[in-house]
Design an enzyme around this catalytic site. Structure first.
Site, PDB file in Angstrom:
ATOM      1  N   LYS A   4       3.798 102.118  27.038  1.00  0.00           N
ATOM      2  CA  LYS A   4       4.174 102.703  25.748  1.00  0.00           C
ATOM      3  C   LYS A   4       5.645 102.407  25.434  1.00  0.00           C
ATOM      4  O   LYS A   4       6.406 101.973  26.307  1.00  0.00           O
ATOM      5  CB  LYS A   4       3.942 104.216  25.795  1.00  0.00           C
ATOM      6  CG  LYS A   4       2.477 104.630  25.943  1.00  0.00           C
ATOM      7  CD  LYS A   4       2.391 106.155  25.972  1.00  0.00           C
ATOM      8  CE  LYS A   4       0.971 106.656  26.108  1.00  0.00           C
ATOM      9  NZ  LYS A   4       0.926 108.140  26.082  1.00  0.00           N
ATOM     10  N   TYR A  44      -5.949 106.175  18.493  1.00  0.00           N
ATOM     11  CA  TYR A  44      -5.983 107.574  18.926  1.00  0.00           C
ATOM     12  C   TYR A  44      -6.932 108.423  18.078  1.00  0.00           C
ATOM     13  O   TYR A  44      -6.743 109.632  17.962  1.00  0.00           O
ATOM     14  CB  TYR A  44      -4.568 108.162  18.856  1.00  0.00           C
ATOM     15  CG  TYR A  44      -3.697 107.828  20.057  1.00  0.00           C
ATOM     16  CD1 TYR A  44      -4.154 108.013  21.366  1.00  0.00           C
ATOM     17  CD2 TYR A  44      -2.396 107.360  19.889  1.00  0.00           C
ATOM     18  CE1 TYR A  44      -3.359 107.726  22.465  1.00  0.00           C
ATOM     19  CE2 TYR A  44      -1.580 107.076  20.990  1.00  0.00           C
ATOM     20  CZ  TYR A  44      -2.073 107.260  22.274  1.00  0.00           C
ATOM     21  OH  TYR A  44      -1.280 106.992  23.368  1.00  0.00           O
ATOM     22  N   THR A  86      -1.956 113.353  32.721  1.00  0.00           N
ATOM     23  CA  THR A  86      -1.329 113.226  31.401  1.00  0.00           C
ATOM     24  C   THR A  86       0.047 113.899  31.379  1.00  0.00           C
ATOM     25  O   THR A  86       1.019 113.331  30.878  1.00  0.00           O
ATOM     26  CB  THR A  86      -2.234 113.885  30.338  1.00  0.00           C
ATOM     27  OG1 THR A  86      -3.536 113.305  30.443  1.00  0.00           O
ATOM     28  CG2 THR A  86      -1.674 113.699  28.948  1.00  0.00           C
ATOM     29  N   ASN A 107       5.069 109.771  28.357  1.00  0.00           N
ATOM     30  CA  ASN A 107       4.496 109.589  29.698  1.00  0.00           C
ATOM     31  C   ASN A 107       4.202 108.135  30.054  1.00  0.00           C
ATOM     32  O   ASN A 107       3.389 107.841  30.925  1.00  0.00           O
ATOM     33  CB  ASN A 107       3.270 110.494  29.895  1.00  0.00           C
ATOM     34  CG  ASN A 107       2.159 110.198  28.916  1.00  0.00           C
ATOM     35  OD1 ASN A 107       2.254 109.270  28.102  1.00  0.00           O
ATOM     36  ND2 ASN A 107       1.078 110.961  29.000  1.00  0.00           N
ATOM     37  N   HIS A 110      -0.630 104.263  28.782  1.00  0.00           N
ATOM     38  CA  HIS A 110      -1.941 104.661  28.286  1.00  0.00           C
ATOM     39  C   HIS A 110      -2.980 103.867  29.059  1.00  0.00           C
ATOM     40  O   HIS A 110      -2.818 102.665  29.264  1.00  0.00           O
ATOM     41  CB  HIS A 110      -2.090 104.339  26.790  1.00  0.00           C
ATOM     42  CG  HIS A 110      -3.524 104.380  26.335  1.00  0.00           C
ATOM     43  ND1 HIS A 110      -4.148 105.554  25.969  1.00  0.00           N
ATOM     44  CD2 HIS A 110      -4.466 103.412  26.252  1.00  0.00           C
ATOM     45  CE1 HIS A 110      -5.411 105.289  25.662  1.00  0.00           C
ATOM     46  NE2 HIS A 110      -5.634 104.005  25.823  1.00  0.00           N
ATOM     47  N   GLU A 121     -10.925  99.583  22.722  1.00  0.00           N
ATOM     48  CA  GLU A 121      -9.467  99.388  22.667  1.00  0.00           C
ATOM     49  C   GLU A 121      -9.093  97.922  22.874  1.00  0.00           C
ATOM     50  O   GLU A 121      -8.185  97.412  22.208  1.00  0.00           O
ATOM     51  CB  GLU A 121      -8.792 100.305  23.697  1.00  0.00           C
ATOM     52  CG  GLU A 121      -8.916 101.764  23.284  1.00  0.00           C
ATOM     53  CD  GLU A 121      -8.533 102.768  24.364  1.00  0.00           C
ATOM     54  OE1 GLU A 121      -8.025 102.352  25.425  1.00  0.00           O
ATOM     55  OE2 GLU A 121      -8.756 103.970  24.147  1.00  0.00           O
TER      56      GLU A 121
HETATM   57  P1  IDP Z   1      -4.170 110.340  28.696  1.00  0.00           P
HETATM   58  O1  IDP Z   1      -3.105 109.432  28.110  1.00  0.00           O
HETATM   59  O2  IDP Z   1      -3.803 110.813  30.067  1.00  0.00           O
HETATM   60  O3  IDP Z   1      -5.559 109.765  28.622  1.00  0.00           O
HETATM   61  P2  IDP Z   1      -4.942 112.062  26.465  1.00  0.00           P
HETATM   62  O4  IDP Z   1      -5.479 113.437  26.624  1.00  0.00           O
HETATM   63  O5  IDP Z   1      -5.889 110.986  26.059  1.00  0.00           O
HETATM   64  O6  IDP Z   1      -4.166 111.671  27.811  1.00  0.00           O
HETATM   65  O7  IDP Z   1      -3.765 112.162  25.387  1.00  0.00           O
HETATM   66  C1  IDP Z   1      -3.227 110.992  24.810  1.00  0.00           C
HETATM   67  C2  IDP Z   1      -1.715 111.096  24.831  1.00  0.00           C
HETATM   68  O8  IDP Z   1      -1.329 112.197  24.013  1.00  0.00           O
HETATM   69  C3  IDP Z   1      -1.105 111.408  26.190  1.00  0.00           C
HETATM   70  O9  IDP Z   1      -0.901 110.265  26.995  1.00  0.00           O
HETATM   71  C4  IDP Z   1       0.206 112.069  25.803  1.00  0.00           C
HETATM   72  O10 IDP Z   1       1.217 111.100  25.512  1.00  0.00           O
HETATM   73  C5  IDP Z   1      -0.156 112.792  24.531  1.00  0.00           C
HETATM   74  N1  IDP Z   1      -0.418 114.210  24.805  1.00  0.00           N
HETATM   75  C6  IDP Z   1      -1.495 114.747  25.388  1.00  0.00           C
HETATM   76  N2  IDP Z   1      -1.395 116.078  25.479  1.00  0.00           N
HETATM   77  C7  IDP Z   1      -0.207 116.397  24.909  1.00  0.00           C
HETATM   78  C8  IDP Z   1       0.477 117.642  24.694  1.00  0.00           C
HETATM   79  O11 IDP Z   1      -0.009 118.724  25.020  1.00  0.00           O
HETATM   80  N3  IDP Z   1       1.693 117.554  24.087  1.00  0.00           N
HETATM   81  C9  IDP Z   1       2.245 116.362  23.696  1.00  0.00           C
HETATM   82  N4  IDP Z   1       1.624 115.183  23.889  1.00  0.00           N
HETATM   83  C10 IDP Z   1       0.416 115.201  24.489  1.00  0.00           C
HETATM   84 MG    MG Z   2      -6.664 109.271  26.877  1.00  0.00          MG
END
Ligand code: IDP
Ligand code: MG
Length: 146
Positions: A4, A44, A86, A107, A110, A121
């Site tokens: 990212k 997304y 996550t 984080n 992805h 994707e």
């Molecule tokens: P993942 O990337 O581990 O698969 P997902 O649940 O698919 O996690 O969420 C997509 C992205 O959304 C995450 O990588 C993170 O950057 C962001 N995200 C998820 N939960 C939160 C939150 O509670 N606050 C802010 N950003 C979040």
């Molecule tokens: Mg995800």
């Protein structure tokens, strides 16, 4: 998988790629690009109802990403295990997020979460001509089916 904007801006592209490459994952697609809002929304789309959706769009479009396609058995689970949870506060040591990140919205990486989402994707980010089919001489030392 995507490195990212947070990973690109922090200069972690080589480090993150190196972790996967050292593990033996085979790179079959690799490119740098900037995601526009339309692509971000599509990528997304399952998160459209989440409270953090707008921030998600802002973060993923804010700078460039590196998109990578890995190939291999159990590759989706391998990548996600190496990424970590996550929320980096729950990501174990030894994972990318656990070692290098401290915020869910920054984080670093992805990873697709199922074969179906991976196919969707990959088609969003790569043309067929950007995906490569090749043999690796080292596979006999890396991929041993028992
Ligand atoms: P993942 O990337 O581990 O698969 P997902 O649940 O698919 O996690 O969420 C997509 C992205 O959304 C995450 O990588 C993170 O950057 C962001 N995200 C998820 N939960 C939160 C939150 O509670 N606050 C802010 N950003 C979040
Ligand atoms: Mg995800």
């Amino acid at each position: 998988m995507l490195i990212k904007p947070s990973g690109v801006q922090r200069g972690l592209v080589g480090h993150i790629l190196s972790r996967f490459e050292s593990r033996g994952l085979k790179i079959v697609g690799l490119k740098m690009m900037q995601i526009d809002e339309a692509l971000a929304r599509e990528h997304y789309r399952d998160h459209v109802d989440k409270h953090f959706f707008d921030m998600l769009l802002q973060r993923i479009t804010k700078s460039h990403v590196v998109a990578i396609v890995f190939e291999g058995s159990n590759v989706i689970q391998n990548v996600r295990t190496m990424m970590g949870a996550t929320n980096p506060s729950q990501a174990g040591p030894g994972t990318i997020r656990g070692d290098l990140a401290n915020s869910a919205s920054l984080n670093l990486v992805h990873g697709s979460d199922s074969p179906e989402s991976a196919a969707r994707e990959i088609a969003l980010f790569f043309a067929d001509t950007e995906l490569h089919n090749y043999e690796r001489a080292l596979d006999e030392w890396l991929v041993l089916e028992e």
